[in-house]
Design a protein around this motif. Structure first.
Motif, PDB file in Angstrom:
ATOM      1  N   GLY A   9      41.834  37.955  28.388  1.00  0.00           N
ATOM      2  CA  GLY A   9      40.768  38.134  27.370  1.00  0.00           C
ATOM      3  C   GLY A   9      40.358  39.508  27.159  1.00  0.00           C
ATOM      4  O   GLY A   9      41.126  40.482  27.359  1.00  0.00           O
ATOM      5  N   GLY A  10      38.917  39.351  27.045  1.00  0.00           N
ATOM      6  CA  GLY A  10      38.449  41.037  26.672  1.00  0.00           C
ATOM      7  C   GLY A  10      38.518  42.103  27.880  1.00  0.00           C
ATOM      8  O   GLY A  10      38.535  43.189  27.515  1.00  0.00           O
ATOM      9  N   GLY A  11      38.825  41.430  28.797  1.00  0.00           N
ATOM     10  CA  GLY A  11      38.754  42.583  30.134  1.00  0.00           C
ATOM     11  C   GLY A  11      37.617  43.208  30.496  1.00  0.00           C
ATOM     12  O   GLY A  11      37.811  44.349  31.005  1.00  0.00           O
ATOM     13  N   SER A  12      36.221  42.759  30.217  1.00  0.00           N
ATOM     14  CA  SER A  12      35.300  43.743  30.440  1.00  0.00           C
ATOM     15  C   SER A  12      35.014  43.705  31.893  1.00  0.00           C
ATOM     16  O   SER A  12      34.764  44.771  32.393  1.00  0.00           O
ATOM     17  CB  SER A  12      33.948  42.901  29.768  1.00  0.00           C
ATOM     18  OG  SER A  12      33.686  41.766  30.464  1.00  0.00           O
ATOM     19  N   ASN A  13      35.487  42.684  32.814  1.00  0.00           N
ATOM     20  CA  ASN A  13      35.403  42.743  34.020  1.00  0.00           C
ATOM     21  C   ASN A  13      36.326  43.732  34.765  1.00  0.00           C
ATOM     22  O   ASN A  13      35.933  44.418  35.744  1.00  0.00           O
ATOM     23  CB  ASN A  13      35.427  41.379  34.638  1.00  0.00           C
ATOM     24  CG  ASN A  13      34.005  40.634  35.050  1.00  0.00           C
ATOM     25  OD1 ASN A  13      33.325  41.079  35.652  1.00  0.00           O
ATOM     26  ND2 ASN A  13      34.229  39.538  33.961  1.00  0.00           N
ATOM     27  N   MET A  89      42.741  33.053  33.063  1.00  0.00           N
ATOM     28  CA  MET A  89      42.301  31.804  32.656  1.00  0.00           C
ATOM     29  C   MET A  89      43.707  30.824  33.179  1.00  0.00           C
ATOM     30  O   MET A  89      44.032  30.081  32.373  1.00  0.00           O
ATOM     31  CB  MET A  89      41.997  31.496  30.959  1.00  0.00           C
ATOM     32  CG  MET A  89      40.882  32.294  30.855  1.00  0.00           C
ATOM     33  SD  MET A  89      39.367  32.218  31.971  1.00  0.00           S
ATOM     34  CE  MET A  89      38.660  30.725  31.239  1.00  0.00           C
ATOM     35  N   ILE A 107      36.371  36.189  39.847  1.00  0.00           N
ATOM     36  CA  ILE A 107      34.887  36.118  39.365  1.00  0.00           C
ATOM     37  C   ILE A 107      34.890  35.065  38.614  1.00  0.00           C
ATOM     38  O   ILE A 107      35.634  34.709  37.514  1.00  0.00           O
ATOM     39  CB  ILE A 107      34.555  37.277  38.694  1.00  0.00           C
ATOM     40  CG1 ILE A 107      33.034  37.434  38.325  1.00  0.00           C
ATOM     41  CG2 ILE A 107      35.136  37.634  37.477  1.00  0.00           C
ATOM     42  CD1 ILE A 107      32.299  38.632  38.449  1.00  0.00           C
ATOM     43  N   HIS A 108      33.633  34.031  38.872  1.00  0.00           N
ATOM     44  CA  HIS A 108      33.563  32.911  37.936  1.00  0.00           C
ATOM     45  C   HIS A 108      32.022  32.905  37.471  1.00  0.00           C
ATOM     46  O   HIS A 108      31.167  33.295  38.371  1.00  0.00           O
ATOM     47  CB  HIS A 108      33.834  31.710  39.168  1.00  0.00           C
ATOM     48  CG  HIS A 108      33.284  30.457  38.345  1.00  0.00           C
ATOM     49  ND1 HIS A 108      34.444  29.868  37.459  1.00  0.00           N
ATOM     50  CD2 HIS A 108      32.432  29.618  38.361  1.00  0.00           C
ATOM     51  CE1 HIS A 108      33.827  28.774  37.038  1.00  0.00           C
ATOM     52  NE2 HIS A 108      32.559  28.545  37.725  1.00  0.00           N
ATOM     53  N   PRO A 109      31.688  32.694  36.523  1.00  0.00           N
ATOM     54  CA  PRO A 109      30.464  32.678  35.797  1.00  0.00           C
ATOM     55  C   PRO A 109      29.499  31.501  36.002  1.00  0.00           C
ATOM     56  O   PRO A 109      28.826  30.987  34.940  1.00  0.00           O
ATOM     57  CB  PRO A 109      30.873  32.796  34.198  1.00  0.00           C
ATOM     58  CG  PRO A 109      32.104  32.134  34.036  1.00  0.00           C
ATOM     59  CD  PRO A 109      32.915  32.052  35.365  1.00  0.00           C
ATOM     60  N   LEU A 170      27.259  38.060  32.015  1.00  0.00           N
ATOM     61  CA  LEU A 170      28.514  38.968  32.042  1.00  0.00           C
ATOM     62  C   LEU A 170      27.943  40.398  32.566  1.00  0.00           C
ATOM     63  O   LEU A 170      28.604  40.923  33.349  1.00  0.00           O
ATOM     64  CB  LEU A 170      28.787  38.940  30.550  1.00  0.00           C
ATOM     65  CG  LEU A 170      30.295  39.768  30.532  1.00  0.00           C
ATOM     66  CD1 LEU A 170      31.442  39.004  31.230  1.00  0.00           C
ATOM     67  CD2 LEU A 170      30.579  39.708  29.164  1.00  0.00           C
ATOM     68  N   GLU A 173      27.927  39.993  36.065  1.00  0.00           N
ATOM     69  CA  GLU A 173      29.450  40.016  36.621  1.00  0.00           C
ATOM     70  C   GLU A 173      29.993  41.372  36.823  1.00  0.00           C
ATOM     71  O   GLU A 173      30.481  41.541  38.005  1.00  0.00           O
ATOM     72  CB  GLU A 173      30.039  39.534  35.665  1.00  0.00           C
ATOM     73  CG  GLU A 173      29.869  37.889  35.510  1.00  0.00           C
ATOM     74  CD  GLU A 173      30.802  37.189  34.666  1.00  0.00           C
ATOM     75  OE1 GLU A 173      32.068  37.460  34.304  1.00  0.00           O
ATOM     76  OE2 GLU A 173      30.355  36.145  33.925  1.00  0.00           O
TER      77      GLU A 173
HETATM   78  C1  GRF Z   1      33.767  36.096  32.156  1.00  0.00           C
HETATM   79  O1  GRF Z   1      32.519  35.243  31.767  1.00  0.00           O
HETATM   80  C2  GRF Z   1      34.358  35.776  33.527  1.00  0.00           C
HETATM   81  O2  GRF Z   1      33.347  35.445  34.418  1.00  0.00           O
HETATM   82  C3  GRF Z   1      35.214  34.483  32.810  1.00  0.00           C
HETATM   83  O3  GRF Z   1      35.873  34.894  31.692  1.00  0.00           O
HETATM   84  C4  GRF Z   1      34.817  35.875  30.855  1.00  0.00           C
HETATM   85  C5  GRF Z   1      35.350  37.046  30.436  1.00  0.00           C
HETATM   86  O4  GRF Z   1      35.734  37.925  31.266  1.00  0.00           O
HETATM   87  N1  GRF Z   1      36.268  34.475  34.018  1.00  0.00           N
HETATM   88  P1  GRF Z   1      36.252  39.268  30.534  1.00  0.00           P
HETATM   89  O5  GRF Z   1      35.171  40.061  29.451  1.00  0.00           O
HETATM   90  O6  GRF Z   1      37.525  39.255  30.093  1.00  0.00           O
HETATM   91  O7  GRF Z   1      36.229  40.243  32.059  1.00  0.00           O
END
Ligand code: GRF
Length: 203
Positions: A9-13, A89, A107-109, A170, A173
């Protein structure tokens, strides 16, 4: 240590890890970003950083095994020391995990073992939790159950919704994943063959 990040998804981590790796004396570098979703917003973020990206769309492959074989072949070309699942996912098969035993982080929220799986923030609110948070763990065959590397806690506020809580989690995270990757990439934390976590140094 050379790291391949996996996103859906967005990839912020992933972005937080890439930024942490740019800091001096950080013992890891993101060398590529893989995604199972061509529309993942994180792909553009990775490309903006000049990181190589690869997409492995599940429907392009006849089976899960073929999908994973393509990913494993691409990983073998890169030869990473570690892989970091960051908002990825998809469940990895035991065969995939065994190929990178002790070298896959996720990483798990939620504060595992509480709330494995999906919709963690709503479940925490429904359970009346007064704290929430995130967990970085080594990936093992069971979903969201590998040995814990690091966790961070945030307060649950009286008017929180799943969205406001998710946003607060987040933020931590990003810091927690960067700290956890540093511990593993520096060798201070590792996973033993029996699945326990070995901590060296002042940990
Ligand atoms: C985050 O809450 C992560 O913990 C979960 O997916 C969400 C989006 O993560 N696994 P990111 O912004 O794509 O990193």
């Amino acid at each position: 240590k050379r790291v391949v990040a996996f996103i859906s998804g967005g990839g912020s981590n992933m972005l937080a890890l890439a930024k942490a790796c740019e800091a001096g004396e950080y013992p890891a570098e993101i060398v590529a970003v893989f995604s199972d979703k061509p529309e993942a917003g994180g792909l553009a973020k990775a490309q903006a950083l000049g990181l190589p990206t690869r997409v492995f769309e599940r429907k392009a492959y006849g089976s899960k095994a073929e999908h994973e074989a393509a990913i494993l072949a691409a990983l073998a070309e890169i030869g990473p020391d570690l892989t970091c699942l960051a908002g990825y996912m998809r469940l990895l098969s035991g065969e995939f995990i065994r190929a990178y035993e002790g070298r896959i982080l996720n990483i798990h929220p939620s504060l595992l073992p509480l709330f494995p799986g999906l919709h963690t923030h709503q479940r925490a609110l429904d359970a009346g939790m007064k704290v929430a948070g995130c967990t970085v763990h080594f990936v093992t065959e069971g979903m969201d159950e590998g040995p814990v590397i690091a966790q961070s806690v945030v307060p649950v506020l009286i008017d929180d919704t799943a969205e406001t809580l998710a946003a607060r989690v987040l933020t931590v995270e990003h810091k927690t994943y960067a700290a956890a990757l540093k511990l593993v990439a520096s060798g201070n934390v590792s996973m033993r063959a029996d699945g326990t976590v070995e901590r060296l140094g002042s940990e």
